[in-house]
Design an enzyme around this catalytic site. Structure first.
Site, PDB file in Angstrom:
ATOM      1  N   HIS A 139      16.893 -28.402   3.243  1.00  0.00           N
ATOM      2  CA  HIS A 139      17.226 -27.127   3.880  1.00  0.00           C
ATOM      3  C   HIS A 139      18.396 -26.422   3.186  1.00  0.00           C
ATOM      4  O   HIS A 139      18.783 -25.334   3.591  1.00  0.00           O
ATOM      5  CB  HIS A 139      17.436 -27.293   5.393  1.00  0.00           C
ATOM      6  CG  HIS A 139      18.660 -27.997   5.813  1.00  0.00           C
ATOM      7  ND1 HIS A 139      18.678 -29.326   6.199  1.00  0.00           N
ATOM      8  CD2 HIS A 139      19.925 -27.567   5.934  1.00  0.00           C
ATOM      9  CE1 HIS A 139      19.900 -29.656   6.538  1.00  0.00           C
ATOM     10  NE2 HIS A 139      20.686 -28.616   6.379  1.00  0.00           N
ATOM     11  N   SER A 149      25.585 -31.395   5.690  1.00  0.00           N
ATOM     12  CA  SER A 149      24.203 -31.535   5.225  1.00  0.00           C
ATOM     13  C   SER A 149      24.124 -31.904   3.762  1.00  0.00           C
ATOM     14  O   SER A 149      24.828 -31.330   2.937  1.00  0.00           O
ATOM     15  CB  SER A 149      23.468 -30.196   5.339  1.00  0.00           C
ATOM     16  OG  SER A 149      23.201 -29.902   6.643  1.00  0.00           O
ATOM     17  N   ASP A 175      13.758 -34.372   4.523  1.00  0.00           N
ATOM     18  CA  ASP A 175      14.700 -33.288   4.209  1.00  0.00           C
ATOM     19  C   ASP A 175      15.514 -33.643   2.961  1.00  0.00           C
ATOM     20  O   ASP A 175      16.717 -33.846   3.029  1.00  0.00           O
ATOM     21  CB  ASP A 175      15.602 -33.089   5.436  1.00  0.00           C
ATOM     22  CG  ASP A 175      16.449 -31.838   5.346  1.00  0.00           C
ATOM     23  OD1 ASP A 175      16.291 -31.072   4.386  1.00  0.00           O
ATOM     24  OD2 ASP A 175      17.285 -31.644   6.252  1.00  0.00           O
TER      25      ASP A 175
END
Ligand SMILES: *[C@@H]1O[C@H](CO)[C@@H](O)[C@H](O)[C@H]1NC(C)=O
Length: 241
Positions: A69, A196, A112
């Site tokens: 992402h 992240s 991811d």
């Protein structure tokens, strides 16, 4: 429960000044500067033109791994400790090509992970080094640590720009079906917005997961994409470029 409603994507949007407004991991402490020389500050740009940041880690001199992402990433910074300062010897390298995992699912955050091929090789030194990935032979980890420049709470208060780290213990995920795709840790202690893409570092100092998402309903769960199940995909891309 709708999976999307329960997940908060861990991307930290920055202010107009372009300063690194990162902060701290929940319940952690400042990392000893450059004690995690594989940590990469990954810079991207949103459609609005604002910068956004993710974490990442150096797998090879010319390959960084982060979260899928974070796909709009265009520059990586190596050898950073305090992202708000002009630090000496920071290497800033443009991304040549991004390879999101083909099975990445935006709705559930499954798989991811993203590989970034750098436009030139990083120079390895005491502040910049690669980290090994766990393979299928390494088994399931339990005691891990994560590091990041992300913010300490999702309201954005009390931010600090230095690299923070925290120990986490892995256990079952909230939903049993998530166990095959994610490593999970439970409780407030852990990752926050902006972390992240950072590495989940466990047994033998290897990377087992990538910081992916956080389920913001109590009890809080932190989700890490499993890298072991993607060893073949990762090796194929790195060997082919
Ligand atoms: C985190 O874990 C490491 C390795 O197990 C240990 O050496 C360290 O003291 C722990 N740190 C904290 C703050 O608990």
């Amino acid at each position: 429960m709708h999976p999307r409603g329960a997940l908060l994507i861990l991307i930290l949007a920055l202010t107009a000044q372009d300063a690194v407004q990162a902060g701290r991991i929940f319940g952690g402490s400042e990392a000893l500067p450059h004690s995690r020389p594989y940590m990469v500050l990954v810079e991207g740009r949103m459609l609005t033109g604002k910068k956004k940041y993710c974490g990442g880690f150096l797998l090879r001199e010319d390959f960084v791994m982060t979260a899928a992402h974070c796909v709009s990433s265009h520059t990586v910074k190596l050898g950073v400790h305090d992202g708000s300062k002009e630090e000496a010897n920071v290497q800033s390298i443009p991304v040549e090509q991004a390879f999101p995992n083909k099975d990445y699912d935006k709705e559930t955050f499954r798989n991811d992970i993203l590989l970034l091929k750098l436009s030139s090789k990083a120079e390895l030194n005491s502040n910049v080094a690669t980290i090994a990935m766990a393979g299928p032979e390494d088994g399931a980890p339990r005691l891990c640590s994560v590091a990041g420049w992300g913010c300490s709470d999702h309201y954005g208060a009390m931010m600090t720009p230095v690299l923070m780290e925290v120990n986490v213990t892995l256990g079952p995920c909230r939903n049993q079906h998530q166990n095959s795709d994610f490593y999970c840790s439970k409780g407030r202690k852990g990752i926050g917005s902006g972390d992240s893409g950072g590495p989940l570092v466990c047994e033998h100092g290897k990377v087992y997961g990538v910081v992916s998402a956080k389920q913001m309903i109590e009890p809080i769960f932190h989700l890490f994409a499993k890298v072991q199940k993607h060893s073949d995909w990762i090796n194929n891309i790195m060997n082919g470029h």
